[in-house]
Design an enzyme around this catalytic site. Structure first.
Site, PDB file in Angstrom:
ATOM      1  N   ASP A   1       0.852  -1.186   0.000  1.00 35.37           N
ATOM      2  CA  ASP A   1       0.000   0.000   0.000  1.00 35.37           C
ATOM      3  C   ASP A   1       0.883   1.229   0.000  1.00 35.37           C
ATOM      4  O   ASP A   1       2.040   1.183   0.464  1.00 35.37           O
ATOM      5  CB  ASP A   1      -0.868   0.025   1.273  1.00 35.37           C
TER       6      ASP A   1
ATOM      7  N   ARG B   1      -0.420  -0.533  -8.611  1.00 36.75           N
ATOM      8  CA  ARG B   1      -1.860  -0.352  -8.380  1.00 36.75           C
ATOM      9  C   ARG B   1      -2.052   1.171  -8.352  1.00 36.75           C
ATOM     10  O   ARG B   1      -1.482   1.849  -7.496  1.00 36.75           O
ATOM     11  CB  ARG B   1      -2.266  -0.945  -7.036  1.00 36.75           C
TER      12      ARG B   1
END
Ligand code: FAD
Length: 303
Positions: free
Chosen positions: A130, A180
């Protein structure tokens, strides 16, 4: 753009302690979080897989203040991986490096990550990092760069609201990164991040086009219909097969659209958080959509 006040509330230890001890908040929490235990997460991962949807499992926790907490997180991820590939082949795990102590000791954090990467490889599970608040952003990116040559499938989240993202993406020369792409969920100053929602969305679309043309297997983490349809349109224009990119969404948000995309032959992955430390994660979801807050507050006071 995420609501600033709610993002500040996400950091409040007092509010965290009040809401996490309050049993009335549970129904709202369960809309966004698989549950408290890894068994809850495995059950939901298997249900999603039956609908053709992959998961990325996140053991909730972030910004540890003491490195002694890190081994517990590593142990939990190891346990989670023991059955993850069995209940949901193709699953990944998502990790926040602040949960592995990047803000305290980046070297030790990198050692812990390496440990996780080897375990994940044994179970044939991908790992995604993340991207957090910019205070953890640079060290996260440095560690990602360090591991990329040896772990080329390691996926890193990049935020379209950051002014530096295009330069960061273009700075990889040997191994191109799997990314991402997300809009960004933290409170950042105007010097670092675009503040206007339309500008962040435009930037998201620009970076989507760039990623589709330059990067391997990009993942698009968004619920924004204009961004999703833009990616679909561009992929068709560029003759990129649906198997060469994926959509990612958060558990509990736009469930119908997740299924619909999967049925249309697109790869879809749901970010699936579980664990007791749901407070900052959930507050960021409130900040993205303050209408959710009334639901949450009503449940917190038992109405
Ligand atoms: P928005 O314009 O915010 O939302 C578009 C529409 O989606 C809204 O109109 C609404 O219908 C729906 N929607 C969006 N949010 C919610 C919500 N909370 N509740 C209900 N409906 C909602 N951010 C990071 O900073 N770092 C990360 O590593 C990161 N990882 C992510 C991984 C995935 C798979 C996803 C989907 C998001 C991730 N995010 C991350 C969060 C992201 O940055 C955005 O804050 C979030 O996705 C909202 O932006 P959006 O693109 O969905 O567009």
């Amino acid at each position: 753009m995420p609501n600033r006040l709610l993002l500040k509330a996400a950091q409040s230890k007092q509010l965290e302690s009040f809401t996490t001890r309050n049993r009335f908040t549970r129904p709202v929490v369960h809309r966004y979080v698989a549950g408290y235990t890894v068994q809850d997460a495995w059950n939901i991962a298997a249900e999603l897989k039956a609908d053709g949807i992959d998961v990325s499992l996140d053991f909730l926790g972030e910004s540890v203040e003491d490195l002694a907490q890190v081994p517990d997180a590593i142990r939990e991820y190891r346990t989670a991986m023991e059955r993850l590939a069995e209940v949901s082949p193709g699953a990944t795990i998502s990790v926040k490096l602040s949960q592995l102590g990047v803000l305290i000791d980046p070297q030790q954090c990198a050692e812990h990550l390496e440990d996780l990467l080897h375990t994940a490889a044994e179970y044939n599970i991908g790992v995604e990092l993340d991207m957090e608040h910019s205070s953890a952003g640079r060290p996260t990116l440095e560690i990602f760069r360090q591991f990329l040559p040896r772990f080329p499938r390691l996926r890193q989240a990049f935020q379209s609201y950051l002014r530096s993202t295009l330069a960061d993406l273009a700075s990889f020369d040997d191994v191109q990164p799997c990314i991402r792409l997300v809009k960004g969920a933290f409170d950042e100053p105007v010097t670092l991040a675009f503040q206007d929602a339309a500008e962040v969305t435009n930037q998201y679309k620009y970076l989507s086009a760039w990623a589709l043309q330059h990067l391997p297997d990009p993942a698009f983490g968004t619920h924004d219909e204009s961004c999703i349809s833009y990616v679909i349109y561009l992929a068709k224009e560029l003759n990129i097969a649906p198997s060469d990119f994926e959509f990612q969404m958060l558990y509990g948000i736009r469930r119908d659209r997740q299924r619909e995309l999967a049925q249309q032959g697109y790869r879809v992955r749901v970010y699936l958080p579980y664990g007791a430390q749901w407070y900052p994660y959930l507050m960021r979801r409130m900040a993205e959509r303050p209408a959710n807050l009334m639901l949450f507050l009503r449940s917190a006071i038992g109405k």
